[in-house]
Scaffold this motif. Sequence first.
Motif, PDB file in Angstrom:
ATOM      1  N   SER A   7       2.902   7.442  -0.566  1.00 29.00           N
ATOM      2  CA  SER A   7       2.928   8.426   0.607  1.00 29.00           C
ATOM      3  C   SER A   7       2.765   7.654   1.816  1.00 29.00           C
ATOM      4  O   SER A   7       2.435   6.384   2.093  1.00 29.00           O
ATOM      5  N   PRO A   8       3.102   8.286   3.131  1.00 31.75           N
ATOM      6  CA  PRO A   8       2.819   7.877   4.385  1.00 31.75           C
ATOM      7  C   PRO A   8       1.453   7.008   4.726  1.00 31.75           C
ATOM      8  O   PRO A   8       0.396   7.437   4.047  1.00 31.75           O
ATOM      9  N   SER A  19       9.335   3.273  10.620  1.00 34.85           N
ATOM     10  CA  SER A  19       8.937   4.430  10.857  1.00 34.85           C
ATOM     11  C   SER A  19       8.854   5.708  10.175  1.00 34.85           C
ATOM     12  O   SER A  19       8.155   6.850  10.261  1.00 34.85           O
ATOM     13  N   GLY A  20       9.522   5.559   9.232  1.00 35.53           N
ATOM     14  CA  GLY A  20       9.846   6.501   8.082  1.00 35.53           C
ATOM     15  C   GLY A  20       8.737   6.775   7.319  1.00 35.53           C
ATOM     16  O   GLY A  20       8.082   8.007   6.683  1.00 35.53           O
ATOM     17  N   TRP A  21       7.674   5.740   6.993  1.00 37.52           N
ATOM     18  CA  TRP A  21       6.601   6.031   6.297  1.00 37.52           C
ATOM     19  C   TRP A  21       5.123   5.435   6.953  1.00 37.52           C
ATOM     20  O   TRP A  21       3.963   5.659   6.488  1.00 37.52           O
ATOM     21  N   ALA A  63       0.757  -1.117   0.078  1.00 37.11           N
ATOM     22  CA  ALA A  63       0.041   0.031   0.106  1.00 37.11           C
ATOM     23  C   ALA A  63       0.748   1.153  -0.111  1.00 37.11           C
ATOM     24  O   ALA A  63       0.693   2.528  -0.742  1.00 37.11           O
ATOM     25  N   HIS A  64       1.860   1.158   0.752  1.00 35.95           N
ATOM     26  CA  HIS A  64       2.818   2.557   0.850  1.00 35.95           C
ATOM     27  C   HIS A  64       3.277   2.667  -0.564  1.00 35.95           C
ATOM     28  O   HIS A  64       3.477   3.803  -0.783  1.00 35.95           O
ATOM     29  N   HIS A  65       3.994   1.546  -1.221  1.00 35.66           N
ATOM     30  CA  HIS A  65       4.661   1.568  -2.443  1.00 35.66           C
ATOM     31  C   HIS A  65       3.466   2.232  -3.475  1.00 35.66           C
ATOM     32  O   HIS A  65       3.740   3.222  -4.275  1.00 35.66           O
ATOM     33  N   ALA A  66       2.461   1.647  -3.436  1.00 32.45           N
ATOM     34  CA  ALA A  66       1.305   2.025  -4.242  1.00 32.45           C
ATOM     35  C   ALA A  66       1.014   3.562  -4.322  1.00 32.45           C
ATOM     36  O   ALA A  66       0.629   4.103  -5.343  1.00 32.45           O
ATOM     37  N   LEU A  67       0.579   4.080  -3.050  1.00 34.70           N
ATOM     38  CA  LEU A  67       0.071   5.168  -2.618  1.00 34.70           C
ATOM     39  C   LEU A  67       1.210   6.323  -2.820  1.00 34.70           C
ATOM     40  O   LEU A  67       1.069   7.401  -3.037  1.00 34.70           O
TER      41      LEU A  67
END
Length: 106
Positions: free
Chosen positions: A9-10, A34-36, A3-7
Amino acid sequence: MLAHHALGSPIVLIWDNLDRHTCAEMTAFVKANSGWLRVFQLPSYAPDLNPAEGIWSLLVRGPLANLAVGSFDELVDVIRQALKKIQYRPDLIDGCLVETGALASG
């Protein structure tokens, strides 16, 4: 992580205290990412003390279950619509009050 890669954003997660959410493996995963990834832990569930817990339970088992929104405004809209529907169901509201002992069942 998909989900992080697809979006791109955090990700913000709001979790209850389910044991899977607080286990050592999940704690390590959250720390390592914790970075994203931001996790907000909800307080312990206490429906017997707070009638709002019953309303929250209705929301998270219904319209908010596994909901993914693109913005805070979208989340607010979904919650407003859901609360509006509950407003016209006095039986649901009474049930939440009965849970706390603030209203006798009957």
